[in-house]
Motif scaffolding. Structure first.
Motif, PDB file in Angstrom:
ATOM      1  N   ARG A  98     -76.944 -26.646 -94.336  1.00 47.89           N
ATOM      2  CA  ARG A  98     -75.743 -26.904 -95.138  1.00 47.89           C
ATOM      3  C   ARG A  98     -75.189 -25.647 -95.794  1.00 47.89           C
ATOM      4  NH1 ARG A  98     -78.318 -30.826 -99.090  1.00 47.89           N
ATOM      5  NH2 ARG A  98     -76.338 -30.579-100.225  1.00 47.89           N
ATOM      6  N   HIS A  99     -76.055 -24.696 -96.142  1.00 48.24           N
ATOM      7  CA  HIS A  99     -75.602 -23.623 -97.016  1.00 48.24           C
ATOM      8  C   HIS A  99     -75.778 -22.206 -96.473  1.00 48.24           C
ATOM      9  CE1 HIS A  99     -75.142 -26.767 -99.946  1.00 48.24           C
ATOM     10  NE2 HIS A  99     -76.446 -27.001-100.037  1.00 48.24           N
ATOM     11  N   ALA A 100     -76.654 -21.998 -95.509  1.00 50.43           N
ATOM     12  CA  ALA A 100     -76.917 -20.647 -95.003  1.00 50.43           C
ATOM     13  C   ALA A 100     -76.036 -20.369 -93.781  1.00 50.43           C
ATOM     14  CB  ALA A 100     -78.390 -20.498 -94.639  1.00 50.43           C
ATOM     15  N   PRO A 101     -75.881 -19.107 -93.386  1.00 51.02           N
ATOM     16  CA  PRO A 101     -75.157 -18.784 -92.157  1.00 51.02           C
ATOM     17  C   PRO A 101     -75.823 -19.445 -90.951  1.00 51.02           C
ATOM     18  CG  PRO A 101     -75.516 -16.814 -93.473  1.00 51.02           C
ATOM     19  CD  PRO A 101     -76.339 -17.896 -94.101  1.00 51.02           C
ATOM     20  N   PRO A 102     -75.043 -19.752 -89.896  1.00 51.74           N
ATOM     21  CA  PRO A 102     -75.618 -20.395 -88.704  1.00 51.74           C
ATOM     22  C   PRO A 102     -76.796 -19.643 -88.112  1.00 51.74           C
ATOM     23  CG  PRO A 102     -73.223 -20.459 -88.634  1.00 51.74           C
ATOM     24  CD  PRO A 102     -73.582 -19.613 -89.806  1.00 51.74           C
TER      25      PRO A 102
END
Length: 537
Positions: free
Chosen positions: A493-497
């Motif tokens: 949800r919150h970190a880079p892919p």
């Protein structure tokens, strides 16, 4: 002298995107300037030297003065007091309880994540002082006296009448020789006096940290059962309360902090909460200190990752910088994933704690189960993580001057403190069995990432099946899966892919070995490393 890295310090301990993004996301963006300032201070040569000196010059017990009077005092190196004074002034002790701003507890946790780059030992009294406040509120008349002093930003060492000091520190005395974590077998007795709410204690404690604190929350057997008591080191009339320190513990790590075996004999204590409800009362304190164990483990991970990255960036081997060697890049990237997952989970737990304090029942239920899950998993990962980071420095990391042995010795404590692995794993089962809302809160959190990654969706399905059939022998397996799915959900949800994909592929997808540095070929190592150690690798 060639091919030796320069000193790391000065550096900015807050230069971590996962930390700063989590700070904003969990409602404490207003504290970013202070966190950044504290991060620069933590990484300064002077403060790093404080940490080194506080551990090199360990506390010393003085049981008697020169005339033979019993004093039971512990002497500390000046560097310890520098660290303590800064931590208390920066709000890392009880201050958030007096701060009405949403996110105050998140801001404190973020501050701990950067100040944790210094010395872990002094985090013990600051943590217990923070945690004592909600427990003490079970006795409003005592809270009215002591809470303003426990939430103060003034550090004043030395024993004297608590109400005459501008700020206090609190400790905790739970475990005994015969019981350890099984506190219901405690034998310390509490005898009522003629004054309502006042008792005298007789017995011992086996592991009480920070004996130089001003007040302690202690468990003892009252006529109505195991109860919680407030024990000051100095009584209101200025006399010493019997608190006989038999010896200081000779510990593997946490050497800057004093831990002791005190004995009580006619020790005056004030009841906190009803008789017979001691565990329920003091568990409020334990919930807070467990979060701090997660926080400190995450801080140690980040600190040792920064050290390993700095070394790899400047050390050459076999014709190239270590940072350019493919296998070393895999190791560092794997460590970076673990560090970001730990930091992100820590701040999510802090956000839940902050919102629970403000009356959010759903967040309170999530905090109840997720803190135990995080305490189990993140602190378990700490020793393996710090060992791998130390190995990145080779023989240099095995030398005390590097600081890495100190971090390595510190890491195991955090999985033992406030309930070892089995205690926390079984606590998760207890929550599932007795508090059904906790499972609902956990799966509601995981549902927020549904559909974003097939590996995560499959793991959540497995978790639901295992949760329905949970049993004590399988508790660790269940809690490990809970932790990994929760961390993966937060990263998706919150970190880079690049970070989320690498974490899910390795931790959930089965494409991972049994040690750090075994990430699959599909992982974008450069993207992961640039996020964790920008501009360096």
């Amino acid at each position: 002298m060639t091919n030796q890295p320069p000193p790391l310090s000065p550096y900015d301990a807050s230069a971590d995107p996962a930390l700063l993004e989590g700070l904003r996301r969990e409602g404490a963006g207003w504290a970013e300037e202070d966190v950044r300032r504290l991060g620069v201070l933590a990484g300064s040569p002077e403060v790093q030297e404080w940490a080194e000196q506080a551990n090199r010059h360990e506390p010393e017990l003085r049981t008697h003065d020169r005339y033979g009077h019993r004093i039971d005092e512990v002497d500390f190196h000046p560097s310890w007091h520098h660290l303590m004074r800064t931590a208390v002034a920066e709000g890392l002790a009880g201050a958030p309880w007096a701060d009405g701003r949403p996110g105050a507890h998140v801001a404190r946790t973020a501050g701990g994540l950067v100040w944790g780059h210094t010395d872990a030992g002094h985090g013990c009294p600051t943590s217990m002082t923070y945690a004592a406040v909600p427990a003490l509120r079970a006795q409003p008349d005592l809270a009215a006296v002591y809470e303003p002093l426990l939430t103060s930003r003034v550090y004043e060492p030395g024993l004297r009448t608590p109400t005459e000091k501008p700020g206090l520190l609190a400790g905790m005395g739970m475990t005994e020789k015969q019981g350890g974590s099984d506190v219901r077998t405690n034998t310390t007795t509490a005898t009522p006096t003629a004054e309502p709410g006042v008792y005298t204690l007789r017995g011992h404690k086996w592991f009480t940290s920070a004996p130089m604190c001003d007040v302690f929350l202690v468990l003892a057997q009252a006529p109505g059962g195991l109860s919680c008591f407030l024990v000051p080191r100095v009584l209101p009339d200025g006399s010493r309360n019997p608190f006989r320190i038999q010896r200081l513990k000779d510990k593997l790590g946490n050497r800057s902090n004093a831990s002791c075996e005190p004995e009580f004999d006619g020790t005056v204590a004030w009841l906190v909460g009803p008789e017979g409800r001691g565990v329920k009362t003091i568990i409020e304190m334990v919930n807070c200190t467990r979060l701090d164990c997660v926080m400190m483990s995450a801080a140690l991970m980040r600190k040792t990752l920064v050290e390993a990255g700095h070394h790899a960036r400047h050390r050459r081997a076999f014709g190239a910088l270590l940072a350019d060697q493919p296998l070393m890049r895999n190791v560092l990237a794997d460590l970076a994933l673990e560090s970001e997952a730990a930091t992100t989970l820590t701040l999510r737990l802090a956000g839940a704690a902050d919102r629970a304090v403000r009356g959010d029942a759903a967040e309170a239920a999530f905090r109840r189960i997720a803190t135990a899950v995080g305490k189990y998993w993140v602190t378990k990962r700490g020793p393996a993580f710090t060992a791998e980071a130390l190995e990145c420095l080779g023989g240099n990391g095995y030398v005390e001057e590097s600081g890495m042995p100190r971090h390595y010795r510190e890491a195991p404590l955090l999985s033992i403190w406030e309930g070892s692995g089995n205690v926390n794993a079984l606590d998760v089962l207890r929550a599932l069995d007795r508090e059904p809302g906790t499972a609902e809160a956990l799966f509601a959190e995981l549902e927020l990432a549904r559909g974003a990654d097939a590996r995560l969706d499959a793991a959540v399905t497995r978790l639901k099946n295992q949760s329905a059939e949970a049993s004590p022998p399988a508790a660790r397996r269940l809690v490990e899966l809970m932790a990994l799915t929760l961390q993966a959900s937060l990263l998706v949800r919150h970190a880079p892919p690049s970070v989320a994909d690498a974490f899910c592929a390795s931790r959930l997808g089965g494409d991972w070995g049994h040690s750090f540095g075994t990430l699959p070929d599909t992982v974008d190592l450069t993207a992961v490393l640039e996020r964790a150690l920008p501009g360096a690798l």
